[in-house]
Design a protein around this motif. Structure first.
Motif, short mmCIF file in Angstrom:
data_model
loop_
_atom_site.label_atom_id
_atom_site.label_comp_id
_atom_site.label_asym_id
_atom_site.label_seq_id
_atom_site.Cartn_x
_atom_site.Cartn_y
_atom_site.Cartn_z
N SER A 264 0.85 -1.19 0.00
CA SER A 264 0.00 0.00 0.00
C SER A 264 0.89 1.24 0.00
N LEU A 265 0.31 2.35 -0.46
CA LEU A 265 1.03 3.61 -0.55
C LEU A 265 0.18 4.73 0.04
N ILE A 266 0.81 5.56 0.87
CA ILE A 266 0.14 6.73 1.45
C ILE A 266 0.86 7.98 0.96
N VAL A 267 0.13 8.87 0.33
CA VAL A 267 0.68 10.14 -0.14
C VAL A 267 0.09 11.25 0.71
N MET A 268 0.92 11.93 1.48
CA MET A 268 0.44 12.94 2.43
C MET A 268 0.98 14.32 2.08
N ALA A 269 0.06 15.24 1.77
CA ALA A 269 0.40 16.65 1.53
C ALA A 269 1.57 16.80 0.55
N ALA A 270 1.55 15.98 -0.50
CA ALA A 270 2.61 16.01 -1.50
C ALA A 270 2.09 16.64 -2.79
N PRO A 271 2.84 17.56 -3.38
CA PRO A 271 2.42 18.09 -4.68
C PRO A 271 2.55 17.00 -5.75
N VAL A 272 1.51 16.81 -6.53
CA VAL A 272 1.52 15.78 -7.57
C VAL A 272 1.24 16.42 -8.94
#
Length: 473
Positions: A264-272
């Protein structure tokens, strides 16, 4: 050898050098004065609006009302093309001065000395604050850990007391990891451990002048080695990964290339999607010439980033926070958290030049991540290849990374399982706010465990099916 002797030895006409330096210096001073005028004008206009307002409730704090007026005016003006031009004009003049000095005299050791002096000013501030608040004995890390991997300045921390499924936190390269474990009561690490996870932290360390060559590819290689170490220590084939801010960018890129190592992957407050990141710092990043900056200095100075953070709203990020501190000076837990955050905030490491240039030019300006144009080691980074469970975490009032930019990741991956969690507050509030620790992180831990279990069942079923076919053969 004096500067004049050095210039003569290079056969450069002194009058021409001095004239050009004078012109660029005047340009830099002029731009700096215009920038100062922008801030002072906003302060004056906000004050006049406050004084001229009718019908304002007597219960409303005039100072807070003025701050709210300034917030709106600063947000509009600092994102404007006019201010972006002022910023780039100042930077261009300064870089031109540096380039001319570099041609006629070796200035590298002066750069190092000036940056050391600037860093010492911030360290002096935190030491003074520690003395005033009696927090000299406050530990940097609230939780115990073992270092299980070292490569250069990079360390992998394995926190004690964890059990169950492993999760690797990939923090940003433009700050240190301590905000994730800032105090006993405000420790994301502890919440995840309490939630039943085995927690690992990637500490990028303090990069220096000797690390200026490090690129995005180097960071991905290091991350891959770290993931393999977590798999080895935890005895798990797949792990969960949480990427925060710029650490989320690297985590996404990694997941597109090595998804078989993640469950699983968690993306937190990252610009994409950088076209959707309209925050002040993103606007400024898109305006500056990162290639020229790196060509001159070789890196992005950490303290220069600290100053940029403050310039987003000087009054709110200086005067206001000390007023809040004074109001709660008898609240020991608040005081210790305040100091711990300040110590973390002004401990910003240098960002290697090649890596910084790639992030700014290829992502902030080129938006190559979501356009499918980014390559790492000759391999195209395709977000559509990511089909593992994805959790996106945003702060509703994040002024460092626009929530829309982070949430856009869900439009570009192929994951069947996509979930979004959000809380009120800002970028750092995701780590230290009360609502984050009461609601967000317990929910994150439950989600990670649920997806890890599902992944384990799928792997077991796959092995069972494979074994059955072999027996039939």
């Amino acid at each position: 050898m004096t500067m004049i002797e050095y210039v003569r030895s290079r056969s450069m006409p002194l009058p021409l050098v001095y004239n050009r330096l004078a012109l660029e210096w005047m340009g830099a001073v002029s731009s700096m004065l215009k920038i100062y005028d922008t801030y002072s004008s906003i302060f004056y206009k906000a004050l006049m609006m406050l004084l001229q307002e009718d019908g304002v409730s007597s219960k409303e704090n005039p100072y807070m009302r003025m701050l709210n007026i300034m917030d709106a005016m600063l947000d509009e003006e600092l994102k404007s093309e006019r201010f972006a031009h002022l910023l780039t004009d100042y930077l261009d003049s300064w870089l031109s001065i540096h380039a001319m000095l570099k041609r006629i005299y070796p200035v590298r050791h002066y750069d190092i000395m000036l940056e050391d002096i600037l860093a010492e000013q911030f360290r002096s501030y935190t030491r003074m604050l520690s003395f005033m608040l009696s927090t000299q004995n406050l530990p940097i890390d609230a939780s115990g850990y073992d270092v299980v991997y070292i490569k250069g300045k990079v360390r992998l921390l394995h926190y004690r007391g964890g059990k169950g499924y492993p999760i690797l936190i990939v923090y940003a390269m433009i700050n240190r990891y301590h905000i994730m474990d800032v105090s006993k009561d405000k420790s994301v690490v502890r919440r995840l451990i309490e939630g039943g996870l085995d927690v690992y932290m990637l500490d990028w360390g303090h990069m220096g002048y000797e690390d200026e060559h490090l690129s995005l590819e180097d960071y991905i290689h290091i991350l891959d080695e770290v993931v393999d170490k977590v798999r080895e220590v935890s005895s798990k084939d797949r792990i969960s990964m949480l990427g925060y801010c710029w650490g989320g960018i690297v985590s996404l890129i990694y997941a597109s290339l090595y998804k078989q190592k993640l469950n699983s992957l968690i993306v937190m407050a990252a610009p994409v999607d950088f076209d959707k990141d309209d925050g002040i710092l993103a606007v400024w990043a898109k305006a500056i010439d990162a290639r020229r900056l790196v060509e001159e200095y070789g890196h992005m100075n950490g303290q220069a980033l600290d100053i940029a953070f403050l310039l987003r709203n000087p009054v709110r990020y200086t005067v206001m926070k000390y007023l809040n501190l004074w109001k709660r000076i008898n609240d020991r837990a608040f005081v210790e958290t305040f100091y711990a955050v300040e110590r973390w905030l002004y401990n910003t490491p240098t960002v290697p030049g090649r890596f910084y240039e790639q992030i700014i030019e290829d992502l902030y300006k080129g938006n190559m991540l979501v356009r499918g144009l980014l390559e790492v080691d000759g391999k195209r980074v395709d977000l559509k290849s990511i089909d593992i469970p994805l959790l996106t975490i945003v702060a509703e009032n994040d002024d460092l990374t626009a929530p829309a930019s982070t949430l856009a990741v869900n439009d570009h991956v192929s994951s069947k399982e996509k979930r979004v969690m959000s809380i009120p507050g800002g970028h750092v509030g995701l780590c230290i706010s009360s609502i984050a620790h009461k609601q967000l992180w317990p929910n994150v831990a439950r989600w990670v465990i649920e997806k890890a279990r599902e992944s384990s069942i799928e792997e077991a079923n796959g092995r069972s099916v494979g074994g059955g076919k072999e027996n039939q053969g």
